[in-house]
Design an enzyme around this catalytic site. Structure first.
Site, mmCIF file in Angstrom:
data_model
loop_
_atom_site.group_PDB
_atom_site.id
_atom_site.type_symbol
_atom_site.label_atom_id
_atom_site.label_comp_id
_atom_site.label_asym_id
_atom_site.label_seq_id
_atom_site.Cartn_x
_atom_site.Cartn_y
_atom_site.Cartn_z
ATOM 1 N N TYR A 34 -12.733 35.368 -22.950
ATOM 2 C CA TYR A 34 -12.520 34.730 -24.249
ATOM 3 C C TYR A 34 -12.927 35.635 -25.393
ATOM 4 O O TYR A 34 -13.546 36.683 -25.186
ATOM 5 C CB TYR A 34 -13.266 33.396 -24.318
ATOM 6 C CG TYR A 34 -14.763 33.506 -24.573
ATOM 7 C CD1 TYR A 34 -15.629 33.947 -23.573
ATOM 8 C CD2 TYR A 34 -15.312 33.187 -25.805
ATOM 9 C CE1 TYR A 34 -16.989 34.050 -23.804
ATOM 10 C CE2 TYR A 34 -16.681 33.289 -26.049
ATOM 11 C CZ TYR A 34 -17.515 33.724 -25.038
ATOM 12 O OH TYR A 34 -18.862 33.829 -25.273
ATOM 13 N N ARG A 53 -11.204 44.356 -27.267
ATOM 14 C CA ARG A 53 -12.263 43.972 -26.326
ATOM 15 C C ARG A 53 -11.736 42.980 -25.305
ATOM 16 O O ARG A 53 -12.093 43.053 -24.119
ATOM 17 C CB ARG A 53 -13.468 43.381 -27.071
ATOM 18 C CG ARG A 53 -14.610 43.026 -26.125
ATOM 19 C CD ARG A 53 -15.871 42.603 -26.850
ATOM 20 N NE ARG A 53 -15.677 41.369 -27.582
ATOM 21 C CZ ARG A 53 -16.600 40.830 -28.382
ATOM 22 N NH1 ARG A 53 -17.773 41.413 -28.539
ATOM 23 N NH2 ARG A 53 -16.355 39.690 -29.005
ATOM 24 N N HIS A 103 -11.089 31.616 -3.305
ATOM 25 C CA HIS A 103 -11.784 32.639 -4.111
ATOM 26 C C HIS A 103 -10.910 33.879 -4.345
ATOM 27 O O HIS A 103 -10.965 34.488 -5.397
ATOM 28 C CB HIS A 103 -13.074 33.091 -3.419
ATOM 29 C CG HIS A 103 -14.184 32.083 -3.495
ATOM 30 N ND1 HIS A 103 -14.097 30.843 -2.920
ATOM 31 C CD2 HIS A 103 -15.402 32.138 -4.094
ATOM 32 C CE1 HIS A 103 -15.221 30.162 -3.150
ATOM 33 N NE2 HIS A 103 -16.027 30.936 -3.867
ATOM 34 N N LYS A 148 -16.663 39.644 -21.554
ATOM 35 C CA LYS A 148 -16.795 38.402 -22.329
ATOM 36 C C LYS A 148 -16.156 37.290 -21.510
ATOM 37 O O LYS A 148 -15.029 36.847 -21.772
ATOM 38 C CB LYS A 148 -16.178 38.540 -23.723
ATOM 39 C CG LYS A 148 -16.753 37.526 -24.702
ATOM 40 C CD LYS A 148 -16.479 37.886 -26.128
ATOM 41 C CE LYS A 148 -16.835 36.777 -27.097
ATOM 42 N NZ LYS A 148 -18.232 36.376 -27.138
ATOM 43 N N GLU A 180 -30.179 41.315 -24.934
ATOM 44 C CA GLU A 180 -29.527 40.685 -26.089
ATOM 45 C C GLU A 180 -29.997 39.236 -26.155
ATOM 46 O O GLU A 180 -30.883 38.843 -25.393
ATOM 47 C CB GLU A 180 -28.006 40.782 -25.949
ATOM 48 C CG GLU A 180 -27.481 40.106 -24.691
ATOM 49 C CD GLU A 180 -25.975 40.197 -24.518
ATOM 50 O OE1 GLU A 180 -25.258 40.504 -25.486
ATOM 51 O OE2 GLU A 180 -25.504 39.940 -23.387
ATOM 52 N N LEU A 204 -23.266 42.422 -24.006
ATOM 53 C CA LEU A 204 -21.912 42.387 -24.548
ATOM 54 C C LEU A 204 -21.915 43.250 -25.808
ATOM 55 O O LEU A 204 -22.746 43.033 -26.695
ATOM 56 C CB LEU A 204 -21.515 40.954 -24.919
ATOM 57 C CG LEU A 204 -20.098 40.886 -25.491
ATOM 58 C CD1 LEU A 204 -19.073 40.986 -24.374
ATOM 59 C CD2 LEU A 204 -19.890 39.616 -26.282
HETATM 60 N N1 PDD Z 1 -20.862 35.129 -28.927
HETATM 61 N N2 PDD Z 1 -23.744 38.816 -26.951
HETATM 62 C C1 PDD Z 1 -23.339 37.651 -26.432
HETATM 63 C C2 PDD Z 1 -23.861 37.219 -25.110
HETATM 64 C C3 PDD Z 1 -22.425 36.850 -27.151
HETATM 65 O O1 PDD Z 1 -21.988 35.691 -26.625
HETATM 66 C C4 PDD Z 1 -21.979 37.276 -28.428
HETATM 67 C C5 PDD Z 1 -21.005 36.470 -29.246
HETATM 68 C C6 PDD Z 1 -22.456 38.511 -28.930
HETATM 69 C C7 PDD Z 1 -22.001 39.053 -30.257
HETATM 70 O O2 PDD Z 1 -20.653 39.474 -30.196
HETATM 71 P P1 PDD Z 1 -19.718 39.458 -31.492
HETATM 72 O O3 PDD Z 1 -20.439 40.210 -32.542
HETATM 73 O O4 PDD Z 1 -18.478 40.146 -31.027
HETATM 74 O O5 PDD Z 1 -19.501 38.028 -31.864
HETATM 75 C C8 PDD Z 1 -23.318 39.258 -28.164
HETATM 76 C C9 PDD Z 1 -19.796 34.348 -29.508
HETATM 77 C C10 PDD Z 1 -19.823 34.278 -30.999
HETATM 78 C C11 PDD Z 1 -19.725 32.994 -28.818
HETATM 79 O O6 PDD Z 1 -19.805 32.995 -27.591
HETATM 80 O O7 PDD Z 1 -19.560 31.968 -29.482
#
Ligand code: PDD
Length: 288
Positions: A34, A53, A103, A148, A180, A204
């Protein structure tokens, strides 16, 4: 209230008229990827980079991308015709609907494509001015955090730990190193130098992280991409969260203790200003 319009496998439909098979591998296995793209007055912030990405995530899980980046951008634009103003665009692609649960990756399936929008909840003035509270936890997720993936149970359980105590995020540590937060990247500042963990399989690589690195370079803010230890996180003068919905936010309390002065620091204020200027520029591009 009217039902919002969403995109499903090439069609625009009211959200409550979209039905997904229980055999969909996204439902059965969390077998999908996603993106979340912030949109300011009709302008996507780094839309192209989000779809690049998405391609990398799809390559990692061996899923064929049904669209090129340009086609994806076009699909979002069509959806945005129904959603003016500041929006969060959510895009999900799963491996599709096989005849039975197995699977092993099935061949020849059509991926399921789903896209919806909701009003973008940017940080409040209060959050920007006072910062937010976070806790830490052990990073108990898998070793492919660079994908992601919609399989977010680890992130969901990590996030709940902070929700349980009314905090904004859970910052995670693996083997004594900062990774993170449950849905954001983390930056630290010490003695005027910003640091963030390098992009590897344990985090991520955020689109906002990349944008912050670019803005720091352009704004002559000193920034090192390097591993950050737990002690460096706890001893930082400033800690920040970044994500597509949080932009950049200062963490002013970590595990109940003040971070630095306990107020958003000077480098946060500088990066936040650079970020707002950047947003104003991309909005200008669309209005022109
Ligand atoms: N989440 N790390 C994780 C685990 C994340 O889920 C996200 C973003 C980020 C930051 O990525 P970006 O700057 O590309 O949004 C880092 C999104 C916003 C979500 O799952 O809603």
């Amino acid at each position: 209230m009217t039902t919002p319009i969403a995109h499903f496998n090439g069609q625009l439909l009211p959200l409550d008229k979209i039905f997904i098979s229980p055999l969909d591998r996204g439902f059965i296995f969390g077998d999908g990827v996603y993106e979340v793209i912030p949109v300011y007055e009709g302008a996507m912030l780094r839309g192209r980079e989000h779809f690049e990405r998405l391609q990398r995530s799809m390559d990692e899980i061996r899923l064929d991308n049904p669209h090129t980046v340009d086609q994806w951008m076009g699909v979002v634009d069509k959806l945005l015709e129904h959603h003016p103003g500041n929006q969060s665009v959510y895009i999900q692609v799963t491996r599709g609907v096989p005849p039975k649960r197995d699977h092993v990756l099935p061949k020849g399936l059509r991926p399921t494509v789903f896209m919806m929008c909701y009003p973008l909840a940017s940080p409040s003035k209060e959050q920007v001015e006072n910062g937010v509270t976070c806790i830490t936890a052990r990073d108990f997720r898998w070793e492919k955090c660079h994908i992601k993936s919609t399989s977010l149970l680890g992130n969901v359980l990590a996030r709940q730990l902070s929700a349980d105590v009314g905090a904004t995020e859970t910052i995670m540590l693996r083997d004594g190193m900062l990774t993170e937060a449950s849905a954001s990247n983390v930056f630290v500042v010490k003695d005027g130098v910003v640091a963030a963990p390098p992009s590897d399989n344990l985090i991520l690589l955020g689109i906002t992280y990349d944008l912050l690195v670019q803005l720091a370079n352009e704004g002559a803010v000193r920034l090192d991409i390097r591993p950050v230890t737990e002690a460096q996180l706890r001893g930082a003068d400033e800690v920040w969260l970044t994500s597509s919905t949080k932009e950049v936010l200062a963490v002013t309390t970590l595990d109940g203790k003040p971070v630095g002065s306990g107020k958003p620091g000077p480098l946060f204020r500088r990066m936040h200003a650079l970020f707002q200027e950047h947003k104003a520029r991309i909005r200008g591009t669309v209005a022109a």
